[in-house]
Design a protein around this motif. Sequence first.
Motif, PDB file in Angstrom:
ATOM      1  N   ALA A   1       0.828  -1.208   0.000  1.00  0.00           N
ATOM      2  CA  ALA A   1       0.000   0.000   0.000  1.00  0.00           C
ATOM      3  C   ALA A   1       0.864   1.261   0.000  1.00  0.00           C
ATOM      4  O   ALA A   1       0.569   2.231  -0.714  1.00  0.00           O
ATOM      5  N   THR A   2       1.932   1.252   0.791  1.00  0.00           N
ATOM      6  CA  THR A   2       2.806   2.424   0.852  1.00  0.00           C
ATOM      7  C   THR A   2       3.514   2.651  -0.470  1.00  0.00           C
ATOM      8  O   THR A   2       3.592   3.773  -0.975  1.00  0.00           O
ATOM      9  N   THR A   3       4.030   1.571  -1.040  1.00  0.00           N
ATOM     10  CA  THR A   3       4.685   1.671  -2.347  1.00  0.00           C
ATOM     11  C   THR A   3       3.705   2.181  -3.403  1.00  0.00           C
ATOM     12  O   THR A   3       4.039   3.052  -4.205  1.00  0.00           O
ATOM     13  N   SER A   4       2.493   1.638  -3.384  1.00  0.00           N
ATOM     14  CA  SER A   4       1.479   2.060  -4.358  1.00  0.00           C
ATOM     15  C   SER A   4       1.141   3.539  -4.196  1.00  0.00           C
ATOM     16  O   SER A   4       0.928   4.252  -5.188  1.00  0.00           O
ATOM     17  N   ALA A   5       1.101   4.004  -2.963  1.00  0.00           N
ATOM     18  CA  ALA A   5       0.801   5.417  -2.704  1.00  0.00           C
ATOM     19  C   ALA A   5       1.914   6.314  -3.256  1.00  0.00           C
ATOM     20  O   ALA A   5       1.649   7.375  -3.832  1.00  0.00           O
ATOM     21  N   ILE A   6       3.149   5.880  -3.094  1.00  0.00           N
ATOM     22  CA  ILE A   6       4.289   6.653  -3.618  1.00  0.00           C
ATOM     23  C   ILE A   6       4.210   6.739  -5.141  1.00  0.00           C
ATOM     24  O   ILE A   6       4.400   7.801  -5.738  1.00  0.00           O
ATOM     25  N   ILE A   7       3.918   5.596  -5.768  1.00  0.00           N
ATOM     26  CA  ILE A   7       3.816   5.565  -7.226  1.00  0.00           C
ATOM     27  C   ILE A   7       2.662   6.441  -7.708  1.00  0.00           C
ATOM     28  O   ILE A   7       2.796   7.192  -8.681  1.00  0.00           O
ATOM     29  N   ALA A   8       1.529   6.357  -7.023  1.00  0.00           N
ATOM     30  CA  ALA A   8       0.373   7.173  -7.407  1.00  0.00           C
ATOM     31  C   ALA A   8       0.699   8.655  -7.302  1.00  0.00           C
ATOM     32  O   ALA A   8       0.344   9.453  -8.184  1.00  0.00           O
ATOM     33  N   GLN A   9       1.378   9.028  -6.236  1.00  0.00           N
ATOM     34  CA  GLN A   9       1.764  10.427  -6.052  1.00  0.00           C
ATOM     35  C   GLN A   9       2.694  10.888  -7.164  1.00  0.00           C
ATOM     36  O   GLN A   9       2.571  11.998  -7.684  1.00  0.00           O
ATOM     37  N   ARG A  10       3.593  10.005  -7.569  1.00  0.00           N
ATOM     38  CA  ARG A  10       4.532  10.357  -8.644  1.00  0.00           C
ATOM     39  C   ARG A  10       3.788  10.537  -9.971  1.00  0.00           C
ATOM     40  O   ARG A  10       4.090  11.452 -10.743  1.00  0.00           O
ATOM     41  N   PHE A  11       2.821   9.673 -10.232  1.00  0.00           N
ATOM     42  CA  PHE A  11       2.015   9.809 -11.448  1.00  0.00           C
ATOM     43  C   PHE A  11       1.264  11.135 -11.442  1.00  0.00           C
ATOM     44  O   PHE A  11       1.227  11.851 -12.446  1.00  0.00           O
ATOM     45  N   LEU A  12       0.648  11.452 -10.313  1.00  0.00           N
ATOM     46  CA  LEU A  12      -0.132  12.681 -10.218  1.00  0.00           C
ATOM     47  C   LEU A  12       0.762  13.909 -10.363  1.00  0.00           C
ATOM     48  O   LEU A  12       0.380  14.892 -11.005  1.00  0.00           O
ATOM     49  N   ALA A  13       1.947  13.841  -9.770  1.00  0.00           N
ATOM     50  CA  ALA A  13       2.876  14.967  -9.864  1.00  0.00           C
ATOM     51  C   ALA A  13       3.388  15.149 -11.289  1.00  0.00           C
ATOM     52  O   ALA A  13       3.622  16.275 -11.735  1.00  0.00           O
ATOM     53  N   ALA A  14       3.553  14.036 -12.003  1.00  0.00           N
ATOM     54  CA  ALA A  14       4.088  14.093 -13.363  1.00  0.00           C
ATOM     55  C   ALA A  14       3.037  14.501 -14.378  1.00  0.00           C
ATOM     56  O   ALA A  14       3.367  14.922 -15.487  1.00  0.00           O
ATOM     57  N   GLY A  15       1.765  14.344 -14.010  1.00  0.00           N
ATOM     58  CA  GLY A  15       0.705  14.653 -14.950  1.00  0.00           C
ATOM     59  C   GLY A  15       0.390  13.463 -15.836  1.00  0.00           C
ATOM     60  O   GLY A  15       1.010  12.407 -15.724  1.00  0.00           O
TER      61      GLY A  15
END
Length: 222
Positions: A190-204
């Motif tokens: 879950a933590t790893t997935s949250a980090i990846i999701a945040q990176r996707f959102l930040a990247a657009g």
Amino acid sequence: MHIRSDIKRIGVAIGVGYLVGTFPTADIVARKLSGGSINLRETGSGNPGGTNAIKVLGARAGAAVMAGDIGKGALACCAGALVAGPPGAHLAGTASVAGHCYPVWSGFTGGGKGVACSVGQCLVTFPAYFPIDVAVAAMAVSNPKLKQRAFTATLASSVFWIAGGLIWWAKGWRNLWGPKPSALLPLAAATTSAIIAQRFLAAGPPPEPAGSTELSVKTTVG
């Protein structure tokens, strides 16, 4: 004293995992194959990941970047396990994804999307689920709608990964060469997935059709 020692080892495992994750695989591959003339962070999609490497430098470069990033996640988990046992493996794997996405050497910016590292993390800490992970990714690749929506496909795959961890922990099922399932299995996922999701959102929004190429195991590798 024993508790303090355990905390110290876990801290070391997290630190080692993070540093392993910051290893600039894409930069090294691009520099070697282009003679230093191409920087993936400034070319194509601007993402230092496998898909952009394929787009800019070709399949060989993309495969090398993906393999290197998956290896980072796996190596971090193995190192974490040596330092702090199963908890160290889970935490170091998650830390490697954080290091890949937000490397300290570039001011916590300019990292990849972390999915390839999470593939290595899953392979080492949750090998029993790995074939299912591959099957989920294959279905995402074959679905035209998800194929063009890298973030959605990655999010769906992550949900399955977390759910798998919860089920394996609750059932106490065997985990092949991975650590015995515990609460850390779904928590780390879950933590790893949250980090990846945040990176996707930040990247657009990811460029099209880059997402289709990156749908490797946990879909978009970057």
